[in-house]
Design an enzyme around this catalytic site. Structure first.
Site, PDB file in Angstrom:
ATOM      1  N   GLN A  82      31.218  61.884  16.834  1.00  0.00           N
ATOM      2  CA  GLN A  82      31.257  62.894  15.772  1.00  0.00           C
ATOM      3  C   GLN A  82      30.191  62.637  14.697  1.00  0.00           C
ATOM      4  OE1 GLN A  82      32.376  65.534  16.303  1.00  0.00           O
ATOM      5  NE2 GLN A  82      34.402  65.553  17.223  1.00  0.00           N
ATOM      6  N   SER A  83      29.104  62.029  15.089  1.00  0.00           N
ATOM      7  CA  SER A  83      28.043  61.695  14.126  1.00  0.00           C
ATOM      8  C   SER A  83      27.415  62.937  13.479  1.00  0.00           C
ATOM      9  CB  SER A  83      26.950  60.919  14.875  1.00  0.00           C
ATOM     10  OG  SER A  83      25.764  60.863  14.114  1.00  0.00           O
ATOM     11  N   ASN A  84      27.418  62.941  12.146  1.00  0.00           N
ATOM     12  CA  ASN A  84      26.716  64.009  11.410  1.00  0.00           C
ATOM     13  C   ASN A  84      25.214  63.870  11.616  1.00  0.00           C
ATOM     14  OD1 ASN A  84      29.105  65.014  10.030  1.00  0.00           O
ATOM     15  ND2 ASN A  84      29.054  63.089   8.907  1.00  0.00           N
TER      16      ASN A  84
END
Ligand code: PLP
Length: 350
Positions: A82-84
């Site tokens: 879920q890395s921005n």
């Protein structure tokens, strides 16, 4: 050094125009009254380029600028599923005609039939995504290293085939990415000066350390008196500040200036990240609800919620005294509100 000189030096570097700057800066009237401080917010979450902006866009402007100057075709980067940072890198690549390849570690395992949040956006953007599952007994550091090793083998193969690859580290935390937040600090200092007030504190969430390194390097260059309070969301040992100082100094050198910083220049707090990265805290979720209900805006449970919770606790304990003037740097990440339940915890229970 004057801010216009720093801007001139930054202006000589290759840069892609990805965001909309300056990002908004304004006073939070309701919370200022409630908390007894003068609270402003800097909306890096409004950086663009899409609705899902954040602090990575400012770093990526310089990183993608450099990649293009080097003739790169493929951009490899890393993070959690879920890395921005990873999602914003894919957006940037799409705009600039580069091909993004992600190596993402599943700290929280995604459901392939019900993709959410940034992983969903990565897929809509058409990124090549490699999800790395943790092996039993493997530490976070070990799986991160394995992810990088796999990506480098992939890069080697593409290079052999005659392609040009460019590697961006997790969080965009290298000397070029961090310089983005020298730029960010200068922009903020100019906005603060324009409202005619002296600010005591700048509060933000720190992860890879690139934003913190850039902000403190910017503060050093401008000899700015505002204190930068960095709330850790991962939990780091003492080497973190040494490494972040080294990073800041590489950025300063890259810019061609003589100033340097040391680990003692950081005001870093490791007390608010628990229970762990991508694991929600009660205080972080309280902060998300508070900002939503008092000001109608959204923080996230992984980064900005925990930093805001740290700031609230500092105010409660008088570490940030009443009547202080404080800027909260909103670094984005609210897509996490649409992520897996494990990341949200009991957010909806109050
Ligand atoms: C929303 C958000 N806030 C803060 C950070 C921390 O920034 P840095 O990695 O530069 O320390 C990140 C990094 O991923 C982020 O996505």
């Amino acid at each position: 050094m004057e801010s216009k000189c720093v801007k001139q030096l930054l202006g000589q570097k290759p840069k892609a125009n990805l965001g909309f700057y300056p990002t908004p800066f304004y006073r939070l009237e309701n919370l200022s009254k409630k908390l007894g401080i003068n609270l402003f917010i800097k909306r890096e979450d409004f950086s663009g380029q899409s609705l899902f902006g954040g602090n990575k866009i400012r770093k990526l402007e310089y990183l993608i600028g450099d990649a293009k100057e080097q003739g790169a075709e493929y951009i490899f980067t890393f993070g959690a599923t879920q890395s921005n940072h990873a999602m914003q890198t894919v957006e940037a690549c799409r705009k600039e005609g580069l091909t993004p390849i992600l190596y993402l570690v599943a700290y929280v395992e995604p459901d392939e039939d019900d993709l959410r949040s940034n992983l969903l956006l990565d897929k809509i953007l058409g990124a090549e995504v490699h999800v790395i599952l943790k092996n039993p007994g493997e530490s976070d550091a070990e799986v991160d290293a394995r992810s990088v090793q796999l990506a480098r083998e992939h890069m080697k193969q593409l290079t052999k085939e005659g392609h040009k690859c460019y590697e961006i580290p997790m969080g965009g935390a290298n000397l070029i990415g961090s310089a983005g937040f020298i730029d960010g600090f200068v922009e903020l200092a100019e906005q603060a000066a324009a409202v005619g007030q002296n600010f005591d504190y700048l509060v933000h969430a720190t992860g890879s350390g690139g934003t913190m390194a850039g902000l403190v390097a910017g503060k050093k260059l401008l000899k700015h008196p505002m204190r930068v309070l960095s709330f850790d969301v991962i939990g780091h040992d003492a080497s973190y500040l040494e490494n972040s100082a080294a990073l800041a100094n590489e950025s300063l050198e890259w810019l061609g200036v003589d100033e340097r910083i040391s680990a003692e220049d950081f005001e870093h707090d490791n007390d608010y990240y628990l229970p762990g990265y991508e694991m929600p805290s009660d205080a972080g979720n309280d902060a998300i609800r508070l900002l939503a209900r008092e000001e109608g805006l959204f923080l996230d449970p992984v980064y900005s919620g925990k930093a805001f919770a740290g700031m609230l606790d500092y105010i409660k304990k008088g570490i940030i005294p009443q009547k202080s003037s404080v800027i909260f740097l909103h670094t984005g990440g609210a897509t996490a509100l649409f992520a897996e339940k494990e990341i949200l915890g009991d957010l909806l229970e109050k």
